[in-house]
Design a protein around this motif. Structure first.
Motif, PDB file in Angstrom:
ATOM      1  N   GLY A 347       0.802  -1.211   0.000  1.00 49.34           N
ATOM      2  CA  GLY A 347       0.000   0.000   0.000  1.00 49.34           C
ATOM      3  C   GLY A 347       0.830   1.253   0.000  1.00 49.34           C
ATOM      4  O   GLY A 347       1.979   1.277   0.460  1.00 49.34           O
ATOM      5  N   LEU A 348       0.235   2.322  -0.536  1.00 51.63           N
ATOM      6  CA  LEU A 348       0.846   3.643  -0.508  1.00 51.63           C
ATOM      7  C   LEU A 348      -0.269   4.667  -0.396  1.00 51.63           C
ATOM      8  O   LEU A 348      -1.204   4.670  -1.203  1.00 51.63           O
ATOM      9  N   SER A 349      -0.175   5.500   0.636  1.00 52.10           N
ATOM     10  CA  SER A 349      -1.134   6.582   0.823  1.00 52.10           C
ATOM     11  C   SER A 349      -0.406   7.896   0.581  1.00 52.10           C
ATOM     12  O   SER A 349       0.583   8.200   1.247  1.00 52.10           O
ATOM     13  N   TRP A 350      -0.898   8.672  -0.373  1.00 53.14           N
ATOM     14  CA  TRP A 350      -0.206   9.875  -0.846  1.00 53.14           C
ATOM     15  C   TRP A 350      -1.129  11.083  -0.680  1.00 53.14           C
ATOM     16  O   TRP A 350      -2.172  11.177  -1.333  1.00 53.14           O
ATOM     17  N   SER A 351      -0.746  11.975   0.220  1.00 53.27           N
ATOM     18  CA  SER A 351      -1.517  13.186   0.465  1.00 53.27           C
ATOM     19  C   SER A 351      -0.603  14.391   0.278  1.00 53.27           C
ATOM     20  O   SER A 351       0.607  14.244   0.094  1.00 53.27           O
TER      21      SER A 351
END
Length: 447
Positions: A347-351
């Motif tokens: 997973g990768l969460s990019w904000s």
């Protein structure tokens, strides 16, 4: 289901025999996205594609549904709405853990197509209220709501869904690709195929000197504009790429979001997965972002004894092309067993403020916005398999008892020849489908 539609459906079953052949079909049903709402409500939606005339959904809750049976959830949709074909049941109450067994029928032009024996398990209940989203995306024609899925593919067709992906066909060239990996990316069904609802991107190596001599012309269907990436001529020791591999790039481009990719990473000497975000604007200030990266060597050691092999995972923005700067903002996770031994969820969460990287829902690294160049660009998802190259394997490393068979010398085309001539030291580590990147599913949520 009406009698007319049932008749067309039965004809589609007869016609569907051709879909089992190892060839690209004329049409693949686009992927469905299903929602279970709180406190009640159910929705199944499918992207509109030119030529679709009708969409029919049939489902049953917590009980298998034979194909051609209506089920408790049943409806024919005769027109799209805002770029989507939507079946909705506003009164259905579902709980986490419930399963909806379903099949769908789609009429495309004059032919009918079915997707059957599919199961949707409720893992979360979604609010019907549209929360404002930070995510921006190109190619989505409905309002983006925070927390909703904006892209999903489970690879249950007989070929890569070209509504979602662009299969790549090109040769990494020293004039266009600084890494210059030792492969050509092609779409042959030996290297790019689906099987049992998984996507396989599998490298294969040339078996003789004759296969790396002569001319490789990928002009027909080449996905690069640079001629050097479409046609390659062998001259003396400057051989053709000795490995044929595969890569696909998403048609969807987006900025900010949560990505989850369930995958089994490749194992084999000098192989690495390409599970990454690549910028739409190919400029130095927009680095690629690794979702999951792990070298395929079971034991790859530096002179210091540090192991860089398949038990070590990396994720995050790639700061520079070459080490040690390349890994400055990468985060890592080490296991006692290779990451390629089983399917895992990467997973990768990019904000705007941070990037979090995770494996099996456990975050192992965070990169804050002040640690990397502002990623003010839309990105696409790239899935592929690379072999060799200039930057992925440090010089003076050993794989088991064998030294790395080439040096990282930019513009020295003989590096591929050195790699190929010493294939006896690494080819015996490539076993069957273990060398393939196997993708079970790709999902993107809006933030």
């Amino acid at each position: 289901m009406s009698g007319k539609i049932l008749l067309v459906y039965l004809i589609s079953l007869i016609n569907s025999g051709t879909l089992g052949q190892a060839q690209q079909p004329a049409f693949t049903i686009p992927p469905l996205t299903l929602y279970a709402y709180q406190p009640r409500g159910f929705r199944a939606e499918m992207p509109d594609v030119d030529g679709i005339k009708l969409f029919a959904f049939h489902g049953r809750v917590n009980e298998p549904l034979p194909t051609a049976k209506d089920g408790d959830l049943s409806g024919d949709v005769n027109s799209p709405n805002n770029g989507k074909w939507v079946y909705e049941n506003p009164d259905l109450t579902l709980a986490v853990g419930d399963k909806v067994y379903y099949w769908v029928y789609v009429q495309h032009n004059s032919l009918g197509y079915t997707k059957h024996d599919v199961v949707f398990e409720v893992t979360e209940l979604v609010s019907k209220e549209c929360r404002p989203a930070t995510t921006k995306a190109t190619g989505i024609y409905t309002k983006i709501c925070g927390g909703n899925i904006i892209f999903s593919d489970e690879f249950d067709g007989v070929w890569v869904d070209t509504n979602n992906w662009i299969p790549q066909r090109y040769i990494p060239s020293y004039t266009d690709d600084d890494n210059y990996e030792f492969v050509s990316y092609q779409t042959d069904n030996t290297n790019l195929f689906t099987r049992e609802s998984s996507l396989y991107l599998k490298p294969t190596v040339a078996t003789s000197k004759a296969q790396v001599n002569g001319r490789l012309d990928l002009t027909q269907g080449c996905t690069r504009s640079n001629r050097d990436s479409c046609v390659y001529n062998q001259v003396g020791a400057f051989i053709l790429p000795p490995v044929t591999s595969a890569k696909i790039i998403s048609k969807l481009s987006f900025k900010y979001g949560k990505i989850e990719i369930k995958a089994k990473l490749p194992i084999g000497d000098w192989i690495y997965p390409q599970i990454e975000l690549i910028p739409v604007n190919k400029l130095p200030e927009y680095p690629k972002i690794l979702i999951a990266y792990s070298r395929g060597n079971l034991n790859l050691s530096l002179n210091s004894g540090e192991d860089l092999g398949s038990t070590l995972l990396f994720g995050g923005p790639v700061s520079e092309r070459a080490e040690p700067e390349r890994s400055r903002n990468l985060k890592s996770r080490r296991l006692t067993v290779p990451f390629g031994r089983e399917m895992r969820t990467y997973g990768l969460s990019w904000s705007p403020n941070r990037i979090d990287v995770s494996v099996d829902n456990a975050v192992y690294g965070t990169i804050l916005a002040n640690e990397y160049t502002a990623l003010n660009s839309e990105y696409r998802i790239a899935l592929g398999v690379g072999v060799g190259g200039n930057h992925d394997f440090p010089d003076d490393t050993k794989s088991g008892n064998s030294w790395k068979p080439w040096k990282n010398l930019k513009n020295d085309l003989k590096t591929m020849n050195n790699f190929f001539e010493r294939r006896g030291s690494w080819e015996n580590t490539w076993f069957g489908d273990d060398v393939a990147l196997q993708i079970d599913s790709v999902k993107v949520w809006a933030l």
